[in-house]
Scaffold this motif. Structure first.
Motif, PDB file in Angstrom:
ATOM      1  N   PRO A   1       0.913   6.009  -1.682  1.00 51.26           N
ATOM      2  CA  PRO A   1       1.698   6.052  -0.450  1.00 51.26           C
ATOM      3  C   PRO A   1       2.553   4.789  -0.319  1.00 51.26           C
ATOM      4  N   ILE A   2       3.693   4.933   0.336  1.00 56.14           N
ATOM      5  CA  ILE A   2       4.667   3.843   0.433  1.00 56.14           C
ATOM      6  C   ILE A   2       4.657   3.237   1.833  1.00 56.14           C
ATOM      7  N   VAL A   3       4.379   1.932   1.900  1.00 56.91           N
ATOM      8  CA  VAL A   3       4.434   1.197   3.165  1.00 56.91           C
ATOM      9  C   VAL A   3       5.895   1.075   3.588  1.00 56.91           C
ATOM     10  N   GLN A   4       6.173   1.413   4.834  1.00 61.85           N
ATOM     11  CA  GLN A   4       7.508   1.301   5.402  1.00 61.85           C
ATOM     12  C   GLN A   4       7.434   0.453   6.671  1.00 61.85           C
ATOM     13  N   GLY A   5       8.562   0.243   7.312  1.00 65.12           N
ATOM     14  CA  GLY A   5       8.579  -0.486   8.573  1.00 65.12           C
ATOM     15  C   GLY A   5       9.700  -1.492   8.705  1.00 65.12           C
ATOM     16  N   GLY A   6      10.589  -1.508   7.712  1.00 65.91           N
ATOM     17  CA  GLY A   6      11.709  -2.444   7.794  1.00 65.91           C
ATOM     18  C   GLY A   6      11.234  -3.876   7.930  1.00 65.91           C
ATOM     19  N   SER A   7      11.917  -4.639   8.776  1.00 66.92           N
ATOM     20  CA  SER A   7      11.541  -6.038   8.986  1.00 66.92           C
ATOM     21  C   SER A   7      10.739  -6.219  10.275  1.00 66.92           C
ATOM     22  N   PHE A   8      10.152  -5.131  10.772  1.00 66.94           N
ATOM     23  CA  PHE A   8       9.343  -5.167  11.991  1.00 66.94           C
ATOM     24  C   PHE A   8       7.875  -5.372  11.626  1.00 66.94           C
ATOM     25  N   ARG A   9       7.341  -6.530  11.976  1.00 68.91           N
ATOM     26  CA  ARG A   9       5.956  -6.883  11.623  1.00 68.91           C
ATOM     27  C   ARG A   9       4.961  -5.844  12.131  1.00 68.91           C
ATOM     28  N   ASP A  10       5.134  -5.373  13.366  1.00 70.27           N
ATOM     29  CA  ASP A  10       4.182  -4.416  13.926  1.00 70.27           C
ATOM     30  C   ASP A  10       4.187  -3.097  13.166  1.00 70.27           C
ATOM     31  N   LEU A  11       5.364  -2.625  12.775  1.00 67.87           N
ATOM     32  CA  LEU A  11       5.438  -1.366  12.026  1.00 67.87           C
ATOM     33  C   LEU A  11       4.881  -1.523  10.616  1.00 67.87           C
ATOM     34  N   ARG A  12       5.194  -2.623   9.973  1.00 67.48           N
ATOM     35  CA  ARG A  12       4.655  -2.884   8.625  1.00 67.48           C
ATOM     36  C   ARG A  12       3.142  -3.016   8.673  1.00 67.48           C
ATOM     37  N   THR A  13       2.633  -3.687   9.695  1.00 66.87           N
ATOM     38  CA  THR A  13       1.184  -3.851   9.826  1.00 66.87           C
ATOM     39  C   THR A  13       0.511  -2.497  10.005  1.00 66.87           C
ATOM     40  N   LYS A  14       1.016  -1.679  10.917  1.00 69.72           N
ATOM     41  CA  LYS A  14       0.424  -0.366  11.174  1.00 69.72           C
ATOM     42  C   LYS A  14       0.491   0.511   9.922  1.00 69.72           C
ATOM     43  N   SER A  15       1.633   0.553   9.277  1.00 72.95           N
ATOM     44  CA  SER A  15       1.800   1.349   8.066  1.00 72.95           C
ATOM     45  C   SER A  15       0.822   0.888   6.983  1.00 72.95           C
ATOM     46  N   SER A  16       0.683  -0.415   6.813  1.00 77.06           N
ATOM     47  CA  SER A  16      -0.236  -0.970   5.814  1.00 77.06           C
ATOM     48  C   SER A  16      -1.686  -0.631   6.132  1.00 77.06           C
ATOM     49  N   GLU A  17      -2.054  -0.727   7.402  1.00 75.68           N
ATOM     50  CA  GLU A  17      -3.428  -0.418   7.803  1.00 75.68           C
ATOM     51  C   GLU A  17      -3.766   1.045   7.554  1.00 75.68           C
ATOM     52  N   VAL A  18      -2.863   1.943   7.909  1.00 72.14           N
ATOM     53  CA  VAL A  18      -3.090   3.375   7.702  1.00 72.14           C
ATOM     54  C   VAL A  18      -3.242   3.669   6.216  1.00 72.14           C
ATOM     55  N   ILE A  19      -2.380   3.090   5.393  1.00 71.66           N
ATOM     56  CA  ILE A  19      -2.438   3.315   3.952  1.00 71.66           C
ATOM     57  C   ILE A  19      -3.708   2.700   3.357  1.00 71.66           C
ATOM     58  N   ALA A  20      -4.085   1.518   3.804  1.00 66.85           N
ATOM     59  CA  ALA A  20      -5.306   0.871   3.301  1.00 66.85           C
ATOM     60  C   ALA A  20      -6.538   1.722   3.607  1.00 66.85           C
ATOM     61  N   GLU A  21      -6.574   2.317   4.776  1.00 58.80           N
ATOM     62  CA  GLU A  21      -7.711   3.141   5.186  1.00 58.80           C
ATOM     63  C   GLU A  21      -7.732   4.496   4.484  1.00 58.80           C
ATOM     64  N   ALA A  22      -6.605   4.931   3.950  1.00 56.86           N
ATOM     65  CA  ALA A  22      -6.516   6.255   3.323  1.00 56.86           C
ATOM     66  C   ALA A  22      -7.263   6.330   1.998  1.00 56.86           C
ATOM     67  N   GLY A  23      -7.479   5.185   1.358  1.00 58.03           N
ATOM     68  CA  GLY A  23      -8.205   5.190   0.096  1.00 58.03           C
ATOM     69  C   GLY A  23      -7.429   5.838  -1.041  1.00 58.03           C
ATOM     70  N   ALA A  24      -6.133   5.645  -1.083  1.00 62.30           N
ATOM     71  CA  ALA A  24      -5.291   6.231  -2.131  1.00 62.30           C
ATOM     72  C   ALA A  24      -5.563   5.557  -3.480  1.00 62.30           C
ATOM     73  N   ASP A  25      -4.986   6.136  -4.519  1.00 61.86           N
ATOM     74  CA  ASP A  25      -5.156   5.616  -5.876  1.00 61.86           C
ATOM     75  C   ASP A  25      -4.473   4.266  -6.065  1.00 61.86           C
TER      76      ASP A  25
END
Length: 74
Positions: free
Chosen positions: A9-33
């Protein structure tokens, strides 16, 4: 894995710290390859690109392979 292919999965969020953080957290919790970082190097200042990359790398699992998509000067 999806259909026998690794899922990165691809982390998105532009240069917005809150969006990047949320996207990263969701992806980290997903347990992807693995993980991918996208949506950078599209005109933001270079220091912002490095700041967002550092932020995301601090959240994503260290033991997963990763890739940085389209990271070159625009």
């Amino acid at each position: 894995m999806v259909s026998g292919n690794p899922c990165f999965p691809i982390v998105q969020g532009g240069s917005f710290r809150d969006l990047r953080t949320k996207s990263s957290e969701v992806i980290a919790e997903a347990g992807a390859d693995g993980n991918a970082i996208g949506g950078l190097s599209v005109g933001e200042p270079e220091e912002v690109m490095y700041e967002m990359t550092s932020l995301v790398c601090g959240i994503l699992p260290e033991n997963n392979p990763g890739t940085l998509w389209a990271s070159a000067p625009p």
